[in-house]
Design an enzyme around this catalytic site. Structure first.
Site, PDB file in Angstrom:
ATOM      1  N   ASP A  86      18.406  72.202  36.778  1.00 52.30           N
ATOM      2  CA  ASP A  86      18.178  71.033  37.139  1.00 52.30           C
ATOM      3  C   ASP A  86      16.933  70.126  37.609  1.00 52.30           C
ATOM      4  O   ASP A  86      16.910  68.383  37.251  1.00 52.30           O
ATOM      5  CB  ASP A  86      19.816  70.745  38.078  1.00 52.30           C
ATOM      6  CG  ASP A  86      20.533  71.217  37.939  1.00 52.30           C
ATOM      7  OD1 ASP A  86      21.299  71.717  36.735  1.00 52.30           O
ATOM      8  OD2 ASP A  86      21.841  70.881  38.942  1.00 52.30           O
ATOM      9  N   CYS A 127      19.370  79.457  39.153  1.00 50.51           N
ATOM     10  CA  CYS A 127      19.260  78.373  39.119  1.00 50.51           C
ATOM     11  C   CYS A 127      20.519  77.206  39.437  1.00 50.51           C
ATOM     12  O   CYS A 127      21.256  78.512  39.156  1.00 50.51           O
ATOM     13  CB  CYS A 127      18.407  77.520  38.210  1.00 50.51           C
ATOM     14  SG  CYS A 127      18.070  75.354  38.573  1.00 50.51           S
ATOM     15  N   SER A 487      22.931  66.268  43.463  1.00 52.24           N
ATOM     16  CA  SER A 487      22.607  67.481  43.908  1.00 52.24           C
ATOM     17  C   SER A 487      22.716  68.104  44.454  1.00 52.24           C
ATOM     18  O   SER A 487      22.736  67.090  46.194  1.00 52.24           O
ATOM     19  CB  SER A 487      20.923  67.468  43.618  1.00 52.24           C
ATOM     20  OG  SER A 487      19.924  67.798  43.809  1.00 52.24           O
TER      21      SER A 487
END
Length: 585
Positions: A86, A127, A487
């Site tokens: 990301d 991740c 996020s």
């Protein structure tokens, strides 16, 4: 002969009996001995790649996991799958690939395991989406499984001088600080030279983003849910001790295989509740509200966004981690890690101790071996939490009938209610351009729509926009809502996962600039000052979903298949309707 009865294991289909001679010839071609061929075959799946620091150390740790499997009389078979990272994908069209990659990871691990008849799985991921993707594959296959996190990045350190502002100089840095530095640069409070200095020191090692962002949140989940060994997620990626955790994980998967303890024996409704507790008390990423329902779906359990948020609501927030707090993953590890956090939850009666774990013992038994206590700095005692409710809150109302989610860790209660006029943007790019140009007003609610799982497609994260707002000093002066995601590094009053999404004609599709929106994180409400009649009239005049440029390929396919956000944005019917068990074929 091996100590395992191969007659009941999937790998018998490729290693046992005269008819399997052609298959065995392939194994001989790779240098396997007769004994190795007839031992259980254990998939060792990694998301290793050169896309970003989160994944770069997984190859090394996979070798350690393989050594553990061999030591316990198994034959490891390493394979890789994709990752979309990301931090690299953020703020452009590439972010559409992020959430879809979670499904691709689960699908490719499933297909590899099925195609080669592997008996158990050690999965390594580093991740954001690769962690839930790997855990989803474990549950979908329902094989004996152990999860291994690749570890977090070490914090950077901002130097003194060189134009670095005094409020940054000397501080620990994460990639979040770099996104916020862009906002400072845009409003003229950070020079070109200072920005160049910061970007070179913010991320000094291998490992995933260092705050309690999505990767570290889901790493904590892997321990709390029982799929990872206790304390295995804490050590930063460069630490050689990570190899010892990986090796132990390889040994333990063979123990689970011997005892026939499968992934769904570990991930029960109680285990999911434990995981949600740990997300709440650490101020974890709102993305857990998406990933926990998706993991549950693979186990045939209904554990939706509202269920996650119910647990968030009555869980104290007592671990002081970025982005809402002060510390990074390395600090949590040095304070005793997730086991100490869970011990605090246990003391308050907020943990199910009878859940099975990857070690083959109950969570209570595993925690009994932990002698560390809350340090009062990173991990507060649960009697004196940072706040009495969780760092993440669920919202519902006439603007979000299927729910929404907001991270309130680090936001004072007086700032958790916000009413203001809507300023509507049809996509993130339009909103980011407005933020850059400062063509928005203090007190507004920025609405970014058409960014849901189907309508985006891909449910992008909005970190570039939210970090720019924070960098401009406007994080507490405006609010933001979207049918997309944020996020784990996002801070400020930012509401995501608004459902139904705009592409499904959810109320967010009907909002007009100037409509008064109220976000109340104290009461858990998200509403717009419009009558049911007015909303119905606007719906009658709705012209249908916005056309996207994705008319073919993986993202088109994802948009056709993806379900509602509150159910985890999954793409298949799940374990509830399956007609076979892979391990028993």
């Amino acid at each position: 002969m091996t100590k395992f009865d191969k007659s009941k294991l999937p790998s018998r289909h490729v290693t046992e009996g005269p008819s399997k001679a052609p298959h065995r010839s392939f194994y001989h071609a790779m240098g396997m001995t007769e004994q190795e061929i007839h031992q259980p075959l254990v998939g060792v799946a990694t998301c290793w790649n050169e896309a970003a620091p989160c994944n770069i150390s997984l190859n090394r740790q996979a070798q350690a996991a393989k050594a553990g499997v061999r030591e316990a009389a198994g034959s490891p078979r390493e394979f890789t799958t994709i990752t979309v990272t990301d931090g690299i994908a953020m703020g452009h069209e590439g972010m559409r690939s992020s959430l879809a990659s979670r499904e691709a990871i689960a699908d490719t691990v499933e297909l590899t395991m099925r195609g080669h008849c592997y008996d158990a799985l050690v999965g390594l991921a580093g991740c954001d989406k690769s962690l839930p993707g790997m855990m989803m594959a474990m549950l979908r296959l329902n094989v004996p499984s152990v999860f291994v996190y690749g570890g977090s990045i070490l914090p950077g350190k901002a130097p003194h001088g060189q134009g670095i502002p005094d409020d940054i100089a000397g501080n620990d840095l994460t990639v979040q600080d770099m996104f916020e530095a862009v906002g400072r640069h845009q409003n003229g409070t950070l020079s070109d030279e200072a920005l160049a200095v910061l970007e070179r020191v913010a991320c000094p090692s291998a490992g995933a983003c260092g705050g309690q962002f999505t990767a570290n949140t889901m790493a904590c989940v892997s321990e709390a849910i029982g799929l990872a060994l206790l304390n295995s997620s804490g050590a930063p990626a460069p630490y050689e001790s990570r190899d010892q955790y990986a090796e132990a994980s390889g040994r333990e998967v063979m123990n689970l295989l011997e005892k026939n303890i499968r992934a769904r024996d570990i991930v029960t409704m109680k285990a999911l509740e434990n995981a949600a507790r740990v997300v709440a008390c650490t101020g974890g990423s709102t993305n857990a509200g998406l990933h926990l329902p998706a993991i549950a779906h693979e186990a045939g359990l209904e554990f939706y966004l509202e269920d996650v948020c119910d647990i968030f609501r009555d869980t104290p927030y007592f671990v002081d981690l970025k982005p809402g707090g002060n510390y990074v993953a390395k600090d949590l590890y040095e304070a005793g890690g997730v086991p100490v956090v869970m011990k605090e939850l246990r003391r308050a009666g907020l943990l199910h101790e009878d859940c099975m774990t990857a070690s083959g013992e109950s969570l209570g038994e595993a925690l009994d071996k932990i002698d560390r206590e809350a340090d009062g700095r990173v991990i507060y005692p649960i009697e004196t939490p940072i706040t009495k409710t969780g760092g993440v809150v669920g919202l519902k109302g006439n603007l979000a009938p299927e729910g929404a989610i907001v991270k309130v860790a680090g936001i004072a209660p007086e700032h958790q209610v916000f009413t203001g006029p809507a300023r509507v943007f049809e996509c993130e790019e339009d909103a980011f351009a407005a933020v850059q140009a400062r063509t928005y007003e203090e007190g507004e609610v920025l609405v970014i729509r058409n960014e849901g799982p189907a309508g985006g497609p891909g449910m992008r994260e909005m970190l570039a926009t939210t970090a720019a707002l924070s960098g401009q000093g406007m994080g507490k002066k405006v609010a933001l809502i979207t049918d997309g995601r944020f996020s784990g590094a996002t801070r400020g009053f930012c509401v995501g996962h608004v459902g139904p999404e705009a592409a499904q004609c959810g109320p967010i599709a009907l909002i007009e600039t100037g409509d008064m929106i109220t976000i109340d994180a104290i009461k858990g409400a998200l509403s717009v000052a419009l009558s049911d009649e007015e909303l119905a009239a606007r719906k009658a005049g709705w012209k249908g979903p916005r056309e996207t440029i994705y008319a073919s390929g993986a993202l088109w396919k994802y948009a056709q298949l993806v379900g509602p956000t509150y159910q985890g944005a999954v793409t298949h019917p799940g374990a509830k309707v399956e007609k076979h068990v892979y391990m028993d074929l």
